[in-house]
Design a protein around this motif. Structure first.
Motif, PDB file in Angstrom:
ATOM      1  N   CYS A  74      39.462  41.003  37.683  1.00  0.00           N
ATOM      2  CA  CYS A  74      40.041  41.822  38.755  1.00  0.00           C
ATOM      3  C   CYS A  74      40.274  43.266  38.340  1.00  0.00           C
ATOM      4  O   CYS A  74      40.147  44.180  39.161  1.00  0.00           O
TER       5      CYS A  74
ATOM      6  N   GLN B 265      43.700  32.967  51.116  1.00  0.00           N
ATOM      7  CA  GLN B 265      44.312  32.724  49.800  1.00  0.00           C
ATOM      8  C   GLN B 265      45.829  32.663  49.916  1.00  0.00           C
ATOM      9  O   GLN B 265      46.486  31.922  49.183  1.00  0.00           O
TER      10      GLN B 265
ATOM     11  N   ASP C 126      48.398  36.971  42.274  1.00  0.00           N
ATOM     12  CA  ASP C 126      48.549  35.524  42.452  1.00  0.00           C
ATOM     13  C   ASP C 126      48.544  34.812  41.102  1.00  0.00           C
ATOM     14  O   ASP C 126      49.316  33.879  40.883  1.00  0.00           O
TER      15      ASP C 126
ATOM     16  N   THR D 230      44.484  38.803  44.107  1.00  0.00           N
ATOM     17  CA  THR D 230      44.085  37.718  43.207  1.00  0.00           C
ATOM     18  C   THR D 230      44.783  37.847  41.854  1.00  0.00           C
ATOM     19  O   THR D 230      45.249  36.855  41.283  1.00  0.00           O
TER      20      THR D 230
END
Length: 327
Positions: free
Chosen positions: A69, A141, A97, A94
């Motif tokens: 990422c 997500q 998370d 992401t």
């Protein structure tokens, strides 16, 4: 001829392999082959610009899929392109998370929704839809299924049939949501739109297989064959191996499923879905508790904030409290 149709057609040809690789989760292939795709000197400048922009978007999404990422976040810092800005938000989400940063995740979700609104007001539907696809992926997500589905429905209604690849992505994400909320009946209806657009497209075939797995029985057998066909065409990837394994598990063929999952492990040892499926498969095969615990600990280590890990941790805590109360 409509220039938009010609441009879309040439882009589809140039990006066919890496687009399919992204759909099938073969992220390393996308990154490797994407770097070799260059502008064609015999095409119009606007065609090359559109193709290269789409290439970059696909490669950046592959980096996110690989867990890289920071590459996306750094490379797209300050971008003014709405589509790339959405991809950067997906990378930030992401990463947040994986770090279990709920406050940052909520902040990014708000930014993403606002970006989609801005893009809708400033871009034509043929460009806005790409922002929606990425933002909807982010919302999925975050388990925000209803707003994601509404966003996809609105975008799908706004674009023309000339944008067939984008429409397939829109309907595919809708199928994904409906399967996640355990509505394979509605997913099958949604999938019919994909079949009408392009029944042979990789994404159409892949979602047909996942719907079949959700339906079970003879449909699961058909799903195994679809995954096999995709593997013959595009090579073996982690997602395909997991799909085939789930199909065999649905048929009670746990030994075959285990072999497929171990093959997937050899390709991406930290993949959480592979580890979860191995845990379930090993339990059915009555493997030793040491092996099962090894998979669980590996999953905890590589994906400490995965929903499965959180649920397992909660169950462990409840069991410990219950056991203590009985002493």
């Amino acid at each position: 001829f409509d220039d938009r149709v010609v441009c879309t057609s040439t882009m589809a040809e140039d990006l066919y392999d890496i687009r399919n690789a992204l759909i099938l989760g073969n992220y390393a292939q996308v990154i490797s082959e994407g770097s070799s795709i260059k502008a064609n000197p015999y095409r119009k400048a606007e065609e090359n610009d559109a193709m290269l922009a789409e290439r970059d978007a696909i490669v950046f999404k592959a980096h996110i899929g690989m867990g890289q990422c920071d590459i996306v976040i750094d490379d797209l810092a300050g971008t003014k392109d709405h589509d790339l800005a959405a991809i950067r938000l997906l990378a930030r989400y992401t990463k947040a998370d994986t770090q279990n940063d709920e406050a940052l995740k909520a902040e990014i979700v708000t930014e993403a929704v606002e970006l989609a609104k801005t893009a809708e007001s400033k871009l034509p539907p043929s460009q806005y839809v790409h922002v929606v696809i990425t933002v909807a992926s982010l919302l999925i997500q975050n388990l925000d299924y209803e707003p994601a589905l509404k966003m996809l429905r609105a975008a799908g209604n706004a674009i023309s049939n000339t944008q067939s690849l984008a429409l397939l992505d829109v309907h595919g994400l809708a199928v994904d949501i409906l399967l996640r909320i355990h509505r394979p009946d509605l997913a099958e209806k949604e999938h019919k739109h994909m079949s009408t657009i392009d029944d042979d497209a990789t994404i159409t075939q892949m979602y047909a297989a996942w719907i079949g797995l959700a339906q079970g029985g003879e449909k699961a057998k058909e799903s195994i064959q679809i995954f096999e066909d995709l593997r013959e065409k595009f090579g073996t990837g982690v997602s395909l191996l997991n799909g085939m394994a789930l199909g065999h598990m649905a048929q009670g063929n746990y030994e075959t499923a285990e072999k497929l999952l171990l093959d997937a492990m050899s390709k991406r040892s930290s993949d959480p879905e592979t580890l979860i499926n191995l845990i379930m498969c090993s339990q059915h095969l009555k493997k030793g508790i040491d092996l099962i615990n090894r998979y669980i600990n590996q999953l905890k280590s590589s994906s400490p904030h995965h929903p499965w890990v959180r649920t397992y941790a909660n169950m462990e805590t409840k069991f410990t409290k219950l056991a203590s109360s009985q002493m």
